[in-house]
Design a protein around this motif. Structure first.
Motif, PDB file in Angstrom:
ATOM      1  N   SER A 243     -33.308 -51.058 -37.761  1.00  0.00           N
ATOM      2  CA  SER A 243     -34.741 -51.223 -39.000  1.00  0.00           C
ATOM      3  C   SER A 243     -33.724 -51.117 -40.196  1.00  0.00           C
ATOM      4  CB  SER A 243     -35.393 -50.732 -38.835  1.00  0.00           C
ATOM      5  OG  SER A 243     -35.252 -49.046 -38.843  1.00  0.00           O
ATOM      6  N   LYS A 244     -34.397 -51.596 -41.383  1.00  0.00           N
ATOM      7  CA  LYS A 244     -34.069 -51.613 -42.694  1.00  0.00           C
ATOM      8  C   LYS A 244     -33.123 -50.097 -42.894  1.00  0.00           C
ATOM      9  CE  LYS A 244     -36.272 -52.381 -45.743  1.00  0.00           C
ATOM     10  NZ  LYS A 244     -37.293 -52.798 -46.633  1.00  0.00           N
ATOM     11  N   TRP A 245     -33.839 -49.269 -41.379  1.00  0.00           N
ATOM     12  CA  TRP A 245     -33.025 -48.150 -42.348  1.00  0.00           C
ATOM     13  C   TRP A 245     -32.196 -47.596 -41.857  1.00  0.00           C
ATOM     14  CZ3 TRP A 245     -38.594 -48.726 -41.935  1.00  0.00           C
ATOM     15  CH2 TRP A 245     -39.176 -49.223 -43.152  1.00  0.00           C
ATOM     16  N   ASP A 246     -32.359 -47.942 -40.520  1.00  0.00           N
ATOM     17  CA  ASP A 246     -30.827 -47.307 -39.339  1.00  0.00           C
ATOM     18  C   ASP A 246     -30.238 -48.286 -38.030  1.00  0.00           C
ATOM     19  OD1 ASP A 246     -29.728 -44.832 -38.443  1.00  0.00           O
ATOM     20  OD2 ASP A 246     -31.488 -44.365 -37.150  1.00  0.00           O
ATOM     21  N   ARG A 247     -29.766 -48.042 -37.819  1.00  0.00           N
ATOM     22  CA  ARG A 247     -28.908 -48.619 -36.666  1.00  0.00           C
ATOM     23  C   ARG A 247     -29.839 -48.759 -35.526  1.00  0.00           C
ATOM     24  NH1 ARG A 247     -25.232 -47.416 -40.117  1.00  0.00           N
ATOM     25  NH2 ARG A 247     -25.171 -45.152 -39.474  1.00  0.00           N
ATOM     26  N   SER A 248     -30.322 -49.144 -34.153  1.00  0.00           N
ATOM     27  CA  SER A 248     -30.762 -48.286 -33.595  1.00  0.00           C
ATOM     28  C   SER A 248     -29.672 -47.329 -32.106  1.00  0.00           C
ATOM     29  CB  SER A 248     -30.599 -49.750 -32.538  1.00  0.00           C
ATOM     30  OG  SER A 248     -29.031 -50.056 -32.296  1.00  0.00           O
ATOM     31  N   PHE A 249     -31.398 -46.792 -32.151  1.00  0.00           N
ATOM     32  CA  PHE A 249     -30.226 -45.964 -31.614  1.00  0.00           C
ATOM     33  C   PHE A 249     -31.084 -45.233 -29.871  1.00  0.00           C
ATOM     34  CE2 PHE A 249     -33.866 -44.479 -34.267  1.00  0.00           C
ATOM     35  CZ  PHE A 249     -34.376 -43.314 -33.647  1.00  0.00           C
ATOM     36  N   GLU A 250     -30.757 -44.268 -29.224  1.00  0.00           N
ATOM     37  CA  GLU A 250     -31.742 -43.399 -28.004  1.00  0.00           C
ATOM     38  C   GLU A 250     -31.677 -42.418 -28.321  1.00  0.00           C
ATOM     39  OE1 GLU A 250     -28.731 -44.617 -24.596  1.00  0.00           O
ATOM     40  OE2 GLU A 250     -29.227 -47.028 -25.218  1.00  0.00           O
ATOM     41  N   VAL A 251     -32.746 -41.800 -27.611  1.00  0.00           N
ATOM     42  CA  VAL A 251     -33.071 -39.860 -27.459  1.00  0.00           C
ATOM     43  C   VAL A 251     -33.231 -39.757 -25.678  1.00  0.00           C
ATOM     44  CG1 VAL A 251     -35.068 -38.511 -28.015  1.00  0.00           C
ATOM     45  CG2 VAL A 251     -34.526 -39.864 -29.090  1.00  0.00           C
ATOM     46  N   HIS A 252     -32.021 -39.649 -25.029  1.00  0.00           N
ATOM     47  CA  HIS A 252     -32.093 -39.444 -24.060  1.00  0.00           C
ATOM     48  C   HIS A 252     -32.832 -37.983 -23.389  1.00  0.00           C
ATOM     49  CE1 HIS A 252     -28.827 -41.827 -22.313  1.00  0.00           C
ATOM     50  NE2 HIS A 252     -28.763 -42.489 -23.914  1.00  0.00           N
ATOM     51  N   SER A 253     -33.625 -37.821 -22.187  1.00  0.00           N
ATOM     52  CA  SER A 253     -34.386 -37.070 -22.019  1.00  0.00           C
ATOM     53  C   SER A 253     -33.954 -35.962 -22.205  1.00  0.00           C
ATOM     54  CB  SER A 253     -35.182 -37.348 -20.126  1.00  0.00           C
ATOM     55  OG  SER A 253     -33.924 -37.109 -19.041  1.00  0.00           O
ATOM     56  N   SER A 254     -32.727 -35.523 -21.514  1.00  0.00           N
ATOM     57  CA  SER A 254     -31.948 -34.775 -21.850  1.00  0.00           C
ATOM     58  C   SER A 254     -31.915 -33.864 -22.781  1.00  0.00           C
ATOM     59  CB  SER A 254     -30.399 -34.545 -21.596  1.00  0.00           C
ATOM     60  OG  SER A 254     -29.896 -35.484 -22.588  1.00  0.00           O
ATOM     61  N   GLU A 255     -31.870 -34.660 -24.325  1.00  0.00           N
ATOM     62  CA  GLU A 255     -31.890 -34.245 -25.275  1.00  0.00           C
ATOM     63  C   GLU A 255     -33.474 -33.370 -25.757  1.00  0.00           C
ATOM     64  OE1 GLU A 255     -30.035 -36.763 -28.629  1.00  0.00           O
ATOM     65  OE2 GLU A 255     -29.935 -38.051 -26.976  1.00  0.00           O
ATOM     66  N   CYS A 256     -34.746 -33.573 -24.871  1.00  0.00           N
ATOM     67  CA  CYS A 256     -35.808 -32.725 -25.474  1.00  0.00           C
ATOM     68  C   CYS A 256     -36.451 -31.824 -25.622  1.00  0.00           C
ATOM     69  CB  CYS A 256     -36.872 -34.114 -24.509  1.00  0.00           C
ATOM     70  SG  CYS A 256     -37.694 -35.343 -24.476  1.00  0.00           S
ATOM     71  N   GLU A 257     -34.922 -30.872 -24.397  1.00  0.00           N
ATOM     72  CA  GLU A 257     -35.488 -28.973 -24.363  1.00  0.00           C
ATOM     73  C   GLU A 257     -34.545 -29.586 -26.262  1.00  0.00           C
ATOM     74  OE1 GLU A 257     -34.141 -24.973 -22.402  1.00  0.00           O
ATOM     75  OE2 GLU A 257     -32.984 -27.773 -21.129  1.00  0.00           O
ATOM     76  N   LEU A 258     -33.619 -29.561 -26.355  1.00  0.00           N
ATOM     77  CA  LEU A 258     -33.134 -29.409 -27.584  1.00  0.00           C
ATOM     78  C   LEU A 258     -33.799 -29.567 -29.047  1.00  0.00           C
ATOM     79  CD1 LEU A 258     -28.700 -30.934 -27.317  1.00  0.00           C
ATOM     80  CD2 LEU A 258     -30.344 -28.306 -28.070  1.00  0.00           C
ATOM     81  N   ILE A 259     -34.452 -31.059 -28.908  1.00  0.00           N
ATOM     82  CA  ILE A 259     -35.752 -31.084 -29.823  1.00  0.00           C
ATOM     83  C   ILE A 259     -36.580 -29.939 -29.670  1.00  0.00           C
ATOM     84  CG2 ILE A 259     -37.183 -32.892 -31.029  1.00  0.00           C
ATOM     85  CD1 ILE A 259     -34.688 -34.771 -29.654  1.00  0.00           C
ATOM     86  N   PHE A 260     -37.279 -30.089 -29.008  1.00  0.00           N
ATOM     87  CA  PHE A 260     -38.545 -29.372 -29.127  1.00  0.00           C
ATOM     88  C   PHE A 260     -38.936 -28.269 -28.897  1.00  0.00           C
ATOM     89  CE2 PHE A 260     -40.077 -33.598 -28.673  1.00  0.00           C
ATOM     90  CZ  PHE A 260     -40.974 -34.191 -29.913  1.00  0.00           C
ATOM     91  N   ARG A 261     -37.284 -27.848 -27.812  1.00  0.00           N
ATOM     92  CA  ARG A 261     -38.312 -25.620 -26.648  1.00  0.00           C
ATOM     93  C   ARG A 261     -36.601 -25.197 -27.736  1.00  0.00           C
ATOM     94  NH1 ARG A 261     -40.293 -29.889 -23.972  1.00  0.00           N
ATOM     95  NH2 ARG A 261     -38.435 -29.806 -22.477  1.00  0.00           N
ATOM     96  N   MET A 262     -35.961 -26.012 -28.830  1.00  0.00           N
ATOM     97  CA  MET A 262     -34.628 -24.971 -28.599  1.00  0.00           C
ATOM     98  C   MET A 262     -34.594 -23.691 -29.895  1.00  0.00           C
ATOM     99  SD  MET A 262     -32.504 -24.789 -26.218  1.00  0.00           S
ATOM    100  CE  MET A 262     -31.653 -24.436 -26.411  1.00  0.00           C
TER     101      MET A 262
END
Length: 271
Positions: A243-262
């Motif tokens: 986007s105009k504010w950031d490069r493309s990126f991915e979020v992997h399922s393995s990161e969900c715990e770090l984002i929401f449950r850690m």
């Protein structure tokens, strides 16, 4: 988007009941993903002034420091490596006191308080915060001496803090604050994702005409990530185009715990 190195050295002043655990987890997750050296002591207790002195005497620097302590310019500019960003977080004082009052379960369950309604309980605490150990401690954590209460001292001290901190986020403006943080640190949206546990006026106004558009874009990303993580299967991922504010990126399922449950405690045990 210009390719600019991300700032990887962070000293975060963690103040209790300001939403600081959510922000600390953002910094720790960044440290984990980038294999940085993080200060994670066995005890999560406050790093006292004496402990600050001992850490400085050890002459060891870290990339990430996010433990509860009181602000000291010498300590914060030496506990992390050079070219670091010093970050703070504040919250509307009454709401911080209310949060503390409900978090401190022994007080709520005490003989004096347990028969009161929630509203009566909060009113009693707010009427006598010192009696119940619920004073507004934000000033103390930012290093302001309690004995100095004159307006001139307060204004001068706040000005000195402005020169020390790269940014002080405001919990009530958390998404706007995180976009400012992203810009200052040259980070990606992927770096500032968080799982909301609760859903800077001048700097926000200076953000440019597209600032609110970037905040809205970030909120759409948060919603998409939350939906994805709620249904994610192993080895799956969600992709976000540039986007105009950031490069493309991915979020992997393995990161969900770090984002929401850690939380900080779980991160310490694992890493």
């Amino acid at each position: 988007m210009k390719t600019v190195d991300k700032i990887e050295h962070i000293a975060f002043l963690k103040v209790p009941k300001t939403g600081s655990s959510t922000l600390a987890c953002i910094f720790l997750r960044f440290g984990i993903k980038n294999k940085l050296d993080m200060y994670l002591p066995k005890s999560t207790a406050l790093v006292s002034r004496e402990k600050q002195k001992r850490l400085l005497e050890e002459k060891k620097c870290y990339d990430i420091f996010v433990i509860h302590t009181h602000f000291d310019r010498m300590f914060f500019t030496n506990i992390v490596r050079r070219d670091s960003a010093i970050i703070g977080l504040v919250r509307e004082p009454t709401q911080r006191i209310i949060s503390h009052a409900f978090y401190f379960k022994p007080l709520r369950k005490s003989k004096e308080m347990k028969s009161l309604s929630e509203q009566e309980y909060i009113h009693r605490v707010l009427r006598n915060t010192s009696k119940y150990g619920a004073e507004n401690v934000m000033g103390a954590y930012f290093g302001m001496e309690k004995k100095h209460r004159k307006k001139d001292y307060i204004h001068q001290y706040i000005e000195s803090l402005n020169s020390s901190f790269s940014l002080v986020l405001v919990l009530e403006k958390i998404n706007e604050s995180l976009i400012l943080l992203k810009r200052i640190l040259n980070w990606s949206f992927a770096d500032i994702l968080y799982g909301a546990k609760k859903e800077l006026e001048s700097k926000i106004k200076q953000g440019g005409k597209d600032f609110q558009s970037e905040v809205l874009h970030f909120e759409n990303i948060l919603h998409s990530v939350k939906t994805f993580c709620g249904k994610a299967v192993d080895d799956s991922k969600i992709e976000f185009p540039s986007s105009k504010w950031d490069r493309s990126f991915e979020v992997h399922s393995s990161e969900c715990e770090l984002i929401f449950r850690m939380d900080v405690g779980k991160i310490k045990k694992r890493y």
